[in-house]
Design a protein around this motif. Structure first.
Motif, short mmCIF file in Angstrom:
data_model
loop_
_atom_site.label_atom_id
_atom_site.label_comp_id
_atom_site.label_asym_id
_atom_site.label_seq_id
_atom_site.Cartn_x
_atom_site.Cartn_y
_atom_site.Cartn_z
N GLN A 88 0.83 -1.15 0.16
CA GLN A 88 -0.09 -0.13 0.06
C GLN A 88 0.85 1.22 -0.05
O GLN A 88 0.69 2.16 -0.60
N GLN A 89 1.79 1.12 0.78
CA GLN A 89 2.72 2.45 1.00
C GLN A 89 3.47 2.64 -0.45
O GLN A 89 3.64 3.67 -0.77
N SER A 90 3.90 1.44 -1.02
CA SER A 90 4.71 1.78 -2.53
C SER A 90 3.73 2.45 -3.35
O SER A 90 3.90 3.21 -4.31
N ASN A 91 2.37 1.84 -3.26
CA ASN A 91 1.39 2.31 -4.08
C ASN A 91 1.27 4.01 -3.88
O ASN A 91 1.20 4.66 -4.96
N MET A 92 1.15 4.35 -2.90
CA MET A 92 1.00 5.74 -2.46
C MET A 92 2.17 6.69 -2.94
O MET A 92 2.11 7.51 -3.56
N GLN A 93 3.36 6.07 -2.85
CA GLN A 93 4.47 6.61 -3.38
C GLN A 93 4.71 6.75 -4.60
O GLN A 93 5.04 7.67 -5.29
N ALA A 94 4.34 5.63 -5.17
CA ALA A 94 4.34 5.70 -6.87
C ALA A 94 3.34 6.65 -7.33
O ALA A 94 3.59 7.45 -8.21
N LEU A 95 2.03 6.60 -6.92
CA LEU A 95 1.14 7.69 -7.27
C LEU A 95 1.72 9.25 -7.01
O LEU A 95 1.45 10.06 -7.88
N ALA A 96 2.45 9.42 -5.79
CA ALA A 96 2.50 10.93 -5.59
C ALA A 96 3.73 11.10 -6.71
O ALA A 96 3.94 11.98 -6.99
N ASN A 97 4.63 10.08 -7.34
CA ASN A 97 5.81 10.12 -7.98
C ASN A 97 5.31 10.69 -9.47
O ASN A 97 5.72 10.89 -10.19
N GLY A 98 3.99 10.27 -9.55
CA GLY A 98 3.20 10.62 -11.07
C GLY A 98 3.06 9.42 -11.88
O GLY A 98 2.84 9.59 -13.17
N ILE A 99 2.86 8.17 -11.37
CA ILE A 99 2.85 7.02 -12.11
C ILE A 99 1.35 7.00 -12.71
O ILE A 99 0.28 7.35 -11.76
N SER A 100 1.18 6.45 -13.88
CA SER A 100 -0.22 6.21 -14.40
C SER A 100 -0.16 4.91 -15.12
O SER A 100 0.90 4.42 -15.59
N ILE A 101 -1.35 4.59 -15.50
CA ILE A 101 -1.29 3.38 -16.46
C ILE A 101 -0.73 3.70 -17.91
O ILE A 101 0.05 2.85 -18.13
N GLN A 102 -1.06 4.67 -18.24
CA GLN A 102 -0.41 5.26 -19.58
C GLN A 102 1.17 5.32 -19.56
O GLN A 102 1.86 4.67 -20.49
N LEU A 129 13.52 -2.65 -1.14
CA LEU A 129 13.95 -1.58 -2.14
C LEU A 129 13.55 -0.08 -1.40
O LEU A 129 13.99 0.94 -1.89
N GLN A 130 12.82 0.01 -0.30
CA GLN A 130 12.33 1.21 0.58
C GLN A 130 13.69 1.85 0.77
O GLN A 130 13.89 3.31 0.88
N SER A 131 14.77 1.38 1.10
CA SER A 131 15.82 1.80 1.74
C SER A 131 16.93 1.72 0.79
O SER A 131 18.17 1.90 1.09
N ALA A 132 17.01 1.20 -0.48
CA ALA A 132 17.84 0.87 -1.37
C ALA A 132 18.55 2.02 -1.89
O ALA A 132 17.90 2.91 -2.43
N THR A 133 19.89 2.29 -1.71
CA THR A 133 20.85 2.97 -2.42
C THR A 133 21.18 2.44 -3.64
O THR A 133 21.41 3.47 -4.70
N ASP A 134 21.20 1.32 -3.97
CA ASP A 134 21.66 0.59 -5.40
C ASP A 134 20.56 -0.46 -5.43
O ASP A 134 20.82 -1.53 -5.11
N ILE A 135 19.76 -0.16 -6.76
CA ILE A 135 18.79 -1.13 -6.85
C ILE A 135 19.01 -2.66 -7.16
O ILE A 135 18.86 -3.58 -6.81
N ASP A 136 20.13 -2.58 -8.18
CA ASP A 136 20.56 -3.63 -8.67
C ASP A 136 21.54 -4.45 -7.54
O ASP A 136 21.34 -5.63 -7.38
N THR A 137 22.24 -4.05 -6.58
CA THR A 137 22.79 -4.73 -5.53
C THR A 137 21.73 -5.21 -4.64
O THR A 137 21.82 -6.68 -4.25
N VAL A 138 20.63 -4.53 -3.98
CA VAL A 138 19.68 -5.02 -3.41
C VAL A 138 19.02 -6.34 -3.90
O VAL A 138 18.89 -7.13 -3.33
N THR A 139 18.53 -5.88 -5.17
CA THR A 139 17.86 -7.09 -6.18
C THR A 139 18.61 -8.36 -5.97
O THR A 139 18.35 -9.47 -5.98
N ARG A 140 19.98 -8.33 -6.47
CA ARG A 140 20.82 -9.41 -6.40
C ARG A 140 21.02 -10.23 -4.92
O ARG A 140 20.66 -11.15 -4.90
#
Length: 257
Positions: free
Chosen positions: A62-76, A237-248
């Motif tokens: 839910q929090q990630s949804n709210m953050q993404a919407l605040a970031n300006g994400i849309s289906i398009q 991902l919430q506290s990631a400074t490097d997405i690739d390292t966190v994902t790996r």
């Protein structure tokens, strides 16, 4: 052939379906997250379409949804991002969202854009099976999109078989009646999982909700073709400074320890 069908025909080990929220942690993170998930061993990428009232999701998503919407994400915007990654993402990509935003976007337009972006499947937890079967099934099939329905421990056998009949790609078995991210004891659900196995369903089954580490992934994989991880990865991902390292590190902790 749909990439989901290819994956399950060829699989040699339990399937790891990794959920990410489009537009999170930042608006343009979607592509980086998806490429990193593929690079480090995810078998399926499930891209969440942010929504203001994600009823099946717990507080982390839910929090990630709210953050993404605040970031300006849309289906398009999501489709623009997905279209750019179509040639570089080789594994199946599915979209997970809720019916109302898709209806506002337009079902046919949504399916057309999903096909153009290389999407293999769609999860809409609040889409009634009867409505799908009578109103929308043909347009999803026309565009080569598997619709994936969810079942829970309290779903009747009759409805499980109906969901299996209408689903393509896989059947999503919710591990408990809680929302995503809740702690789940798989020992308590063994009867439910074994019951699904004994039904000899046409679709492979992936277990989701409460899968957070190697122990829960392995426990789920004993009873199904694989499992889905969402909240635990979003939290990383919430506290990631490097997405690739966190994902790996996250995927290695699931698959290699």
């Amino acid at each position: 052939m749909n990439k989901l069908d290819q994956l399950f025909l060829q699989r040699q080990r339990p399937v790891l379906n990794m959920y990410c929220t489009a537009g999170f942690p930042s608006l343009e993170s979607t592509t980086e997250v998806m490429l990193s998930l593929q690079r480090h061993g995810a078998d399926i990428i499930e891209v969440g379409i942010p929504y203001s009232d994600p009823v099946a999701d717990g507080p982390v998503i839910q929090q990630s949804n709210m953050q993404a919407l605040a970031n300006g994400i849309s289906i398009q915007k999501i489709f623009e991002q997905l279209y750019k990654t179509r040639d570089s993402i080789k594994i199946p990509v599915i979209l997970m969202g809720y019916l109302n935003p898709v209806l506002q976007y337009g079902i046919r337009r949504f399916c057309e854009d999903a096909e153009a972006a290389g999407i293999s499947g769609i999860i809409l937890p609040d889409l009634p099976m009867h409505e799908y079967e009578t109103l929308y099934k043909d347009v999803f099939k026309e565009h080569g999109l598997h619709v994936i329905f969810l079942v829970t421990p309290v779903t009747s056998e009759q409805r499980i078989r109906k969901a299996d009949k209408l689903s393509g790609g896989f059947l999503y078995a919710v591990s408990s009646s809680a929302t995503t991210g809740q702690q789940t004891s798989f020992a308590e659900q063994e009867g439910y999982f074994k019951g699904l196995q004994e039904m000899k369903l046409k679709n492979p089954v992936l277990i989701g909700f409460g899968i957070r580490d190697k122990a829960t992934f392995d426990a789920a994989a004993k009873h199904a073709s694989g499992a889905i991880i969402g909240s635990a990865y979003i939290k990383a991902l919430q506290s990631a400074t490097d997405i690739d390292t966190v994902t790996r590190d996250f995927i290695n902790s699931i698959k290699n320890n």
